[in-house]
Design an enzyme around this catalytic site. Structure first.
Site, short mmCIF file in Angstrom:
data_model
loop_
_atom_site.label_atom_id
_atom_site.label_comp_id
_atom_site.label_asym_id
_atom_site.label_seq_id
_atom_site.Cartn_x
_atom_site.Cartn_y
_atom_site.Cartn_z
N GLU A 191 -9.97 6.48 4.39
CA GLU A 191 -9.45 7.17 2.90
C GLU A 191 -10.84 7.23 2.19
O GLU A 191 -11.07 8.28 1.49
CB GLU A 191 -8.64 6.51 2.37
N ILE A 229 0.79 -1.24 -0.01
CA ILE A 229 -0.07 -0.04 -0.04
C ILE A 229 0.92 1.18 0.18
O ILE A 229 1.67 1.38 0.80
CB ILE A 229 -0.99 -0.07 1.43
N PHE A 230 0.85 2.17 -0.98
CA PHE A 230 1.72 3.20 -1.09
C PHE A 230 1.02 4.47 -0.39
O PHE A 230 -0.39 4.86 -0.71
CB PHE A 230 1.92 3.63 -2.69
N GLY A 231 1.58 5.20 0.56
CA GLY A 231 1.17 6.37 1.25
C GLY A 231 1.83 7.66 0.66
O GLY A 231 3.35 7.38 0.50
N TYR A 232 1.40 8.77 0.51
CA TYR A 232 2.02 9.96 0.35
C TYR A 232 1.64 11.22 0.83
O TYR A 232 2.02 12.29 0.67
CB TYR A 232 1.90 10.23 -1.35
N GLY A 233 0.59 11.09 1.85
CA GLY A 233 0.11 11.97 2.58
C GLY A 233 0.28 11.85 4.18
O GLY A 233 1.41 11.37 4.63
N SER A 234 -0.69 11.62 4.78
CA SER A 234 -0.81 11.49 6.32
C SER A 234 -0.32 9.92 6.39
O SER A 234 0.29 9.58 7.50
CB SER A 234 -2.15 11.66 6.84
N1 LIG Z 1 -3.99 8.89 0.35
C1 LIG Z 1 -3.12 9.95 0.69
C2 LIG Z 1 -3.61 10.81 1.50
C3 LIG Z 1 -4.06 10.10 2.80
C4 LIG Z 1 -4.71 11.19 3.73
O1 LIG Z 1 -4.13 12.27 4.05
N2 LIG Z 1 -5.88 11.13 4.15
C5 LIG Z 1 -6.66 11.92 4.95
C6 LIG Z 1 -8.11 11.70 4.73
S1 LIG Z 1 -8.62 13.13 4.01
C7 LIG Z 1 -6.24 11.19 6.54
O2 LIG Z 1 -6.23 10.05 6.61
N3 LIG Z 1 -6.07 12.11 7.25
C8 LIG Z 1 -5.80 11.46 8.82
C9 LIG Z 1 -5.19 12.63 9.48
O3 LIG Z 1 -5.09 13.56 9.13
O4 LIG Z 1 -4.75 12.37 10.49
C10 LIG Z 1 -1.85 8.99 1.44
O5 LIG Z 1 -1.71 7.99 0.87
O6 LIG Z 1 -1.45 9.55 2.33
#
Ligand SMILES: N[C@@H](CCC(=O)N[C@@H](CS)C(=O)NCC(=O)O)C(=O)O
Length: 202
Positions: free
Chosen positions: A95, A15-20
Site C-alpha cells: 500500500e 485494519i479497514f479495507g475499501y478497495g482491493s
Molecule cells: N487502501 C485501499 C485500496 C487498496 C488498494 O486497492 N491498493 C492497491 C495498491 S494501488 C492494491 O493493493 N492493489 C492490489 C491489486 O490490485 O491486486 C483498501 O483499503 O482497499
C-alpha cells in the site's frame, strides 16, 4: 488520534479495507467484519503505476476523500499476535511503498446490530501524492481502467471485483460513483474486444 496511537502495545489491531483489500487481503487475520466508516467517500481518483497500471498507462484505484456527509463501506480485519507485524510489514510494501498510500486511524462501525464501533487503521492516498489523478467523469475513468493493467492484472478486474463485493455484501448501499464507472466500463468492453468502431468520444 494518530495511527501510532492505535498501534501502541496492541495485542489486537483492526485494519479497514475499501478497495482491493475487501476481496484480496492477502494477509493472515483472526476475523473480519463488514461495516463502514463515516466522513469519507470512496473515489477512483488515485493512480496506480504498479499493481493495475504502469508509468506509461497508470491505472485508477480507489482512495478516500473527506466528506462529512458520506460513509464508505468495506471490511475490517482483526489481526492478533504475530499477525500484527506480518500484516503491517506486508501492507507497508503493497500500500505505502508500491501504492503511495498513508495510514490514518478511523472509527469503524460494524454492520451487526449492537456491535460497538472499533478503532481501525486505514490506508489513504491523498491529493499531494505524485500519482494522484483526481476527479474525472465516470466515462473518462472507465476509459482509463479498461485499457490499464499492471503486475497484479487488469484494472477492470479491480473495478468489477469491488462492484461485486458491494452488490453481494452491501446490497442495501447506494454507491453511484462505483456503479456508474462499472456501467461505463462494461459499455466500452465491446469496443475493446477488437470491434472495428472507434471507442466513442466521452
Ligand atoms: N487502501 C485501499 C485500496 C487498496 C488498494 O486497492 N491498493 C492497491 C495498491 S494501488 C492494491 O493493493 N492493489 C492490489 C491489486 O490490485 O491486486 C483498501 O483499503 O482497499
Amino acid at each position: 488520534m494518530k495511527p501510532q496511537d492505535i498501534l501502541a502495545e496492541k495485542t489486537s489491531l483492526w485494519i479497514f479495507g475499501y478497495g482491493s483489500l475487501v476481496w484480496k487481503p492477502d494477509f493472515k487475520y483472526k476475523k473480519s467484519k463488514v461495516g463502514y466508516i463515516q466522513g469519507y467517500k470512496r473515489r477512483f481518483w488515485h493512480g496506480d503505476n504498479f499493481h493495475r497500471g504502469n508509468d506509461e498507462m497508470p491505472g485508477r484505484v480507489v482512495t478516500l476523500v473527506e466528506d462529512d456527509d458520506a460513509c464508505t463501506w468495506g471490511v475490517a480485519y482483526e489481526v492478533t499476535g504475530s499477525q500484527i507485524e506480518e500484516s503491517l510489514k506486508y501492507l507497508n510494501v503493497r500500500e505505502a511503498v508500491l501504492g503511495g498510500y498513508i495510514t490514518r486511524a478511523v472509527e469503524f462501525v460494524p454492520r451487526g446490530v449492537g456491535e460497538p464501533p472499533l478503532l481501525a487503521l486505514v490506508y489513504i492516498a491523498t491529493a499531494d501524492n505524485p500519482i494522484y489523478l483526481g476527479p474525472a467523469s465516470p466515462k473518462e475513468i472507465a476509459a482509463q481502467i479498461i485499457v490499464s493493467h499492471g503486475r497484479a492484472g487488469q484494472n477492470i478486474e479491480y473495478l468489477l471485483r469491488l462492484a461485486d463485493f458491494m452488490r453481494c455484501q452491501c446490497p442495501e448501499v447506494e454507491d453511484a460513483h462505483l456503479f456508474s464507472i462499472e456501467a461505463a466500463a462494461l459499455a466500452l468492453v465491446p469496443y475493446l474486444l477488437g470491434s472495428q468502431q472507434a471507442v466513442p468520444a466521452s
